[in-house]
Enzyme design. Structure first.
Site, mmCIF file in Angstrom:
data_model
loop_
_atom_site.group_PDB
_atom_site.id
_atom_site.type_symbol
_atom_site.label_atom_id
_atom_site.label_comp_id
_atom_site.label_asym_id
_atom_site.label_seq_id
_atom_site.Cartn_x
_atom_site.Cartn_y
_atom_site.Cartn_z
ATOM 1 N N HIS A 170 41.472 48.634 45.127
ATOM 2 C CA HIS A 170 40.347 47.782 44.741
ATOM 3 C C HIS A 170 39.109 48.098 45.573
ATOM 4 O O HIS A 170 37.978 47.981 45.091
ATOM 5 C CB HIS A 170 40.745 46.313 44.917
ATOM 6 C CG HIS A 170 39.702 45.343 44.478
ATOM 7 N ND1 HIS A 170 39.203 45.307 43.192
ATOM 8 C CD2 HIS A 170 39.048 44.356 45.157
ATOM 9 C CE1 HIS A 170 38.297 44.357 43.091
ATOM 10 N NE2 HIS A 170 38.183 43.765 44.261
ATOM 11 N N ASP A 196 43.396 50.439 41.381
ATOM 12 C CA ASP A 196 43.095 49.023 41.612
ATOM 13 C C ASP A 196 44.254 48.167 41.094
ATOM 14 O O ASP A 196 44.580 48.199 39.911
ATOM 15 C CB ASP A 196 41.791 48.650 40.897
ATOM 16 C CG ASP A 196 41.262 47.276 41.288
ATOM 17 O OD1 ASP A 196 42.023 46.473 41.857
ATOM 18 O OD2 ASP A 196 40.074 47.016 41.022
ATOM 19 N N SER A 225 33.885 43.231 41.942
ATOM 20 C CA SER A 225 34.902 42.198 42.047
ATOM 21 C C SER A 225 34.360 40.850 41.535
ATOM 22 O O SER A 225 33.975 40.746 40.381
ATOM 23 C CB SER A 225 35.409 42.115 43.494
ATOM 24 O OG SER A 225 36.625 41.407 43.574
#
Length: 327
Positions: free
Chosen positions: A298, A269, A125
């Site tokens: 995610h 995601d 991320s």
């Protein structure tokens, strides 16, 4: 296992402000070898502190072979943050960029570990965003990057999501234009509802036995309540500003990457969809695109409680580390 602090002194930021007596939080797992050639850097993700990513040691990264250094970004409440009193928000012209985070990490590695070249940067991320920034700005210092569920530039759609989170907090009645007069309880609940709705997948929420409202209040809201809401906003602003090309030609910037690159997408995601990651991978010389089939959305990139996704990430990392360091 608790994080340490590295003192950076007065630290200039790209936005023009200076962080007085700046602190960078970090956690070391494993030991450096005699050549100091086995250090893996793990920059933290949004809202994470170094301890939150310690689970990687073992399931994904081998601490017996590698010295794993998890470095906390500015604004996370452990490194220098608005909650510490010496850092403002964008309303006062304060925006920390990933170039600032990378500059602090470079100093940490040189001053604490005597390391200037890394065999691997592993990031999920916002951690993936920093790995890209390292590889673009300091190609001589990075041999490999593993970018999990993150992109090299914040997309317009992702930006819309981030703005909705920021608005959830600043629309709270306790927002005073530069901070909060009291805990923004309603703002935090709205924020958690928005965040959760995008972080997991539609199949994941269909599988729940409980109401989604109850699930968010029990499993998501506490994670954000532990943060000062000003810190949550500061990290959002870093994410909003993320662009390794600084507004320039993204393809040209990614084309300069020499590090061996693994780009890892989650099949469900919603923040960083496969098409966006594939576009980055197509532009990076020699990059390999991997897809993790998972209904975690995610969170497939941070599967601290899911062995199936852990095994997939471990295989990707091991394959990457066995390849020549540069393309």
């Amino acid at each position: 296992m608790s994080a340490s602090q590295h003192c950076l002194g007065d630290f200039p930021l790209a936005c023009g402000h200076t962080l007085p007596a700046a602190q960078l939080s970090y956690l070391k797992i494993g030991e450096p070898n005699a050549q100091r050639s086995n250090l893996i850097l793990v920059p933290t993700s949004y809202g994470a502190r170094p301890e939150d990513l310690a689970w990687l040691a073992g399931p994904v990264l081998n601490p017996e072979r590698w010295c794993i250094v998890i470095a906390g970004i500015f604004g996370n409440g452990a490194s220098s943050s608005p909650s510490h009193g010496a850092m403002g928000l964008a309303e006062q012209g304060w925006v920390v960029s990933h170039r600032d985070n990378v500059a602090a990490q470079r100093r940490l590695l040189a001053e604490v570990f005597g390391v200037e070249r890394l065999p691997l940067i592993y990031g999920w991320s916002m951690g993936a965003q920093q790995a890209y920034q390292w590889a673009v700005d300091h190609p001589e210092a990075v041999e490999r990057i593993c970018c999990v569920c993150g992109t090299a530039r914040t997309s317009p759609h992702n930006r819309l999501f981030l703005l909705s989170l920021r608005q959830a907090l600043t629309a709270d009645r306790h927002w005073n234009g530069s901070g909060f007069n009291a805990t923004p309880e309603q703002g935090l609940l709205t924020y958690a509802l928005i965040y959760a709705s995008w972080a997991a997948s539609q199949p994941f929420f269909r599988s729940l036995a409980e109401l989604v409202e109850d699930h968010v209040e029990q499993h998501w809201l506490p994670h954000y309540q532990r943060h000062d809401p000003r810190d949550l906003i500061a990290m959002l602003d870093t994410w909003l500003a993320h662009d390794v090309a600084a507004g320039g030609d993204l393809a040209a910037s990614l084309g300069r990457i020499t590090a061996r690159t693994a780009v890892v997408a989650g099949s469900h995601d919603l923040y960083f969809p496969l098409d966006d990651l594939a576009a980055d991978a197509d532009t990076i010389p020699g990059a390999e695109l991997h897809v993790i089939p998972s209904e975690l959305g995610h969170r497939a990139g941070n599967p601290h409680s899911s062995p199936a996704e852990q095994r997939q990430l471990s295989r990707i990392v091991e394959t990457l580390l066995q390849q020549p360091s540069h393309v």
